[in-house]
Scaffold this motif. Structure first.
Motif, PDB file in Angstrom:
ATOM      1  N   ILE A 330       0.862  -1.182   0.000  1.00  0.00           N
ATOM      2  CA  ILE A 330       0.000   0.000   0.000  1.00  0.00           C
ATOM      3  C   ILE A 330       0.898   1.232   0.000  1.00  0.00           C
ATOM      4  O   ILE A 330       1.988   1.245   0.551  1.00  0.00           O
ATOM      5  CB  ILE A 330      -0.947   0.037   1.221  1.00  0.00           C
ATOM      6  CG1 ILE A 330      -0.162   0.055   2.545  1.00  0.00           C
ATOM      7  CG2 ILE A 330      -1.948  -1.109   1.179  1.00  0.00           C
ATOM      8  CD1 ILE A 330      -1.011   0.341   3.778  1.00  0.00           C
ATOM      9  N   PHE A 331       0.407   2.282  -0.674  1.00  0.00           N
ATOM     10  CA  PHE A 331       1.137   3.547  -0.726  1.00  0.00           C
ATOM     11  C   PHE A 331       0.124   4.623  -1.072  1.00  0.00           C
ATOM     12  O   PHE A 331      -0.609   4.512  -2.052  1.00  0.00           O
ATOM     13  CB  PHE A 331       2.241   3.485  -1.778  1.00  0.00           C
ATOM     14  CG  PHE A 331       3.140   4.696  -1.784  1.00  0.00           C
ATOM     15  CD1 PHE A 331       3.391   5.449  -0.636  1.00  0.00           C
ATOM     16  CD2 PHE A 331       3.747   5.107  -2.971  1.00  0.00           C
ATOM     17  CE1 PHE A 331       4.209   6.553  -0.649  1.00  0.00           C
ATOM     18  CE2 PHE A 331       4.582   6.227  -3.007  1.00  0.00           C
ATOM     19  CZ  PHE A 331       4.811   6.947  -1.840  1.00  0.00           C
ATOM     20  N   GLY A 332       0.044   5.668  -0.250  1.00  0.00           N
ATOM     21  CA  GLY A 332      -0.960   6.709  -0.464  1.00  0.00           C
ATOM     22  C   GLY A 332      -2.216   6.422   0.336  1.00  0.00           C
ATOM     23  O   GLY A 332      -2.180   5.739   1.361  1.00  0.00           O
ATOM     24  N   ALA A 333      -3.340   6.943  -0.146  1.00  0.00           N
ATOM     25  CA  ALA A 333      -4.612   6.814   0.566  1.00  0.00           C
ATOM     26  C   ALA A 333      -5.414   5.643   0.028  1.00  0.00           C
ATOM     27  O   ALA A 333      -5.262   5.241  -1.123  1.00  0.00           O
ATOM     28  CB  ALA A 333      -5.414   8.105   0.443  1.00  0.00           C
ATOM     29  N   GLY A 334      -6.265   5.094   0.861  1.00  0.00           N
ATOM     30  CA  GLY A 334      -7.119   3.994   0.442  1.00  0.00           C
ATOM     31  C   GLY A 334      -8.117   3.627   1.521  1.00  0.00           C
ATOM     32  O   GLY A 334      -8.144   4.225   2.605  1.00  0.00           O
TER      33      GLY A 334
END
Length: 403
Positions: A330-334
């Motif tokens: 995962i990397f960033g928003a989610g």
């Protein structure tokens, strides 16, 4: 025939002083030439109630409501500033366990010292010594100095001494969860023995399930004022209803820890229509949506949820690793969704915690306790006791008819 009240509280008030500053020494006090300034704070205001002999009675309310102050007045540790308070019979108070222990003395010596402070004679302590040590589970360590005890051992010995005083009235303040599961079971059995023998027990606790289970009646205190008295289950329900009556959304800001490279920003509870809510019913379809932000790439993260009743009873703790749903990175928003086809828990108020760990669940990137709360109302199945709604079916079959 009624035995009358074991405890009578008639218009009791108690005030404290809140100082704006404090003198560091007698010299400083003399040099200042005046007394420190303070305000008066009323911890109890005109509280009146009767506790019947042989009942188990609970005191509930938020921090600062006056519960512990009232209990200390019953224990004669504090003197009321107004009103009358009468306790009939021998009193034992489980307030600060082991408060009379001397760290340099052995456990054996402290049993006799603490027992004497609680009003027991040497002969009486000797006759109950083996029961006390056995109850605490400290046979192997009883002749070691208590300064070498763990905190759990220390508390268990203090509890064991206090509960073997054989009082007419037992006062208990937030000590129902001391020790491990085995010791807690012994405590519960001991409380049962005391109740069956006609002792009067007064309990202060934030663990409402303990109040529901152990108590016959309860009193609800708020800011030092008595709000209501009645059956324990009804008072617990009123307390929970009023605590959360003014909450317009489920957002909270509880305990948080973690390294912070990735964070749990928010939790939402979605109804079957996909809209955010904090009011659902037993049996509803719901989705718990977790919003995250990763400031750097995190490989194979594990997302977890914790669902607990508002009084602290843990219900469930699902996580993505156990479900074999593990993203590569995962990397960033989610967002992460956990869908529940039927929410089979009984009516009440519940809290959701969330966590974000590494694959081995050793390193915490972020862990947030009680991040979101929601309320469950009666639904289908219509059950109200315990935690889980089983949704079973009943079948009653007479084996004999009338003659």
């Amino acid at each position: 025939m009624s035995l009358g009240p074991a405890i009578t509280v008639a218009g009791v008030s108690k005030k404290y002083r809140k100082y704006h500053e404090r003198n560091q020494s007698l010299k400083a006090s003399v040099m200042r030439g005046r007394r420190a300034r303070y305000d008066e704070f009323w911890a109890l205001r005109d509280v009146t109630l009767d506790i019947a002999t042989g009942t188990t009675y609970g005191l509930v309310g938020e921090n600062g409501s006056g519960k512990s102050t009232l209990l200390k007045c019953m224990a004669r540790i504090l003197r009321p500033d107004g009103g009358d308070l009468v306790v009939h019979g021998k009193v034992s108070a489980l307030l600060e366990l082991g408060a009379g222990f001397h760290p340099e003395l052995s456990g054996r010596e402290n049993v006799f010292l603490n027992g004497a402070l609680l009003g027991m004679g040497k002969k009486e302590i000797t006759s109950r010594f083996d029961d006390i040590v056995g109850f605490a589970g400290l046979e192997e360590f009883i002749d070691s100095p208590v300064k070498n005890y763990s905190s759990g051992m220390y508390v268990r010995l203090g509890f064991a001494v206090a509960i073997h005083v054989d009082p007419d009235v037992l006062l208990v303040d937030e000590v129902l969860a001391v020790g491990d599961a085995e010791f807690q079971e012994r405590c519960t059995e001991k409380f049962g023995e005391l109740r069956n023998s006609g002792k009067t027990i007064v309990i202060v606790s934030h663990a409402l399930e303990s109040i529901r289970t152990l108590c016959d009646e309860a009193a609800f205190l708020e800011h030092g004022i008595l709000r209501n008295v009645g059956p324990a289950a009804d008072i617990c329900d009123q307390y929970l209803d009023e605590v959360h009556a003014n909450r317009t959304d489920g957002s909270l800001d509880g305990l948080r820890f973690g390294s912070g490279e990735a964070r749990v920003e928010q939790i939402e509870l979605l109804g079957a229509d996909g809209r955010a809510t904090h009011d659902v019913r037993t049996g509803d379809e719901v989705t718990i949506r977790l919003h995250y932000q990763a400031d750097e790439p995190i490989e194979q993260p594990v997302f977890g949820l914790g669902i607990s009743r508002v009084d602290g009873v843990h219900i469930s703790g699902p996580n993505t690793r156990d479900a074999d749903v593990i993203p590569e990175k995962i990397f960033g928003a989610g967002t992460v969704d956990f869908k529940i086809e039927r929410l089979l828990i009984v009516p009440g108020t519940y809290a959701i915690s969330a966590s974000l760990y590494d694959y081995h669940r050793v390193h915490a990137y972020d862990s947030r306790r009680d991040l979101h709360r929601f309320d469950v109302a009666s639904g289908e199945p219509n059950e109200r006791f315990g935690v889980v709604a089983l949704g079973g079916t009943w079948d009653i079959t007479p084996t004999e008819g009338p003659e």
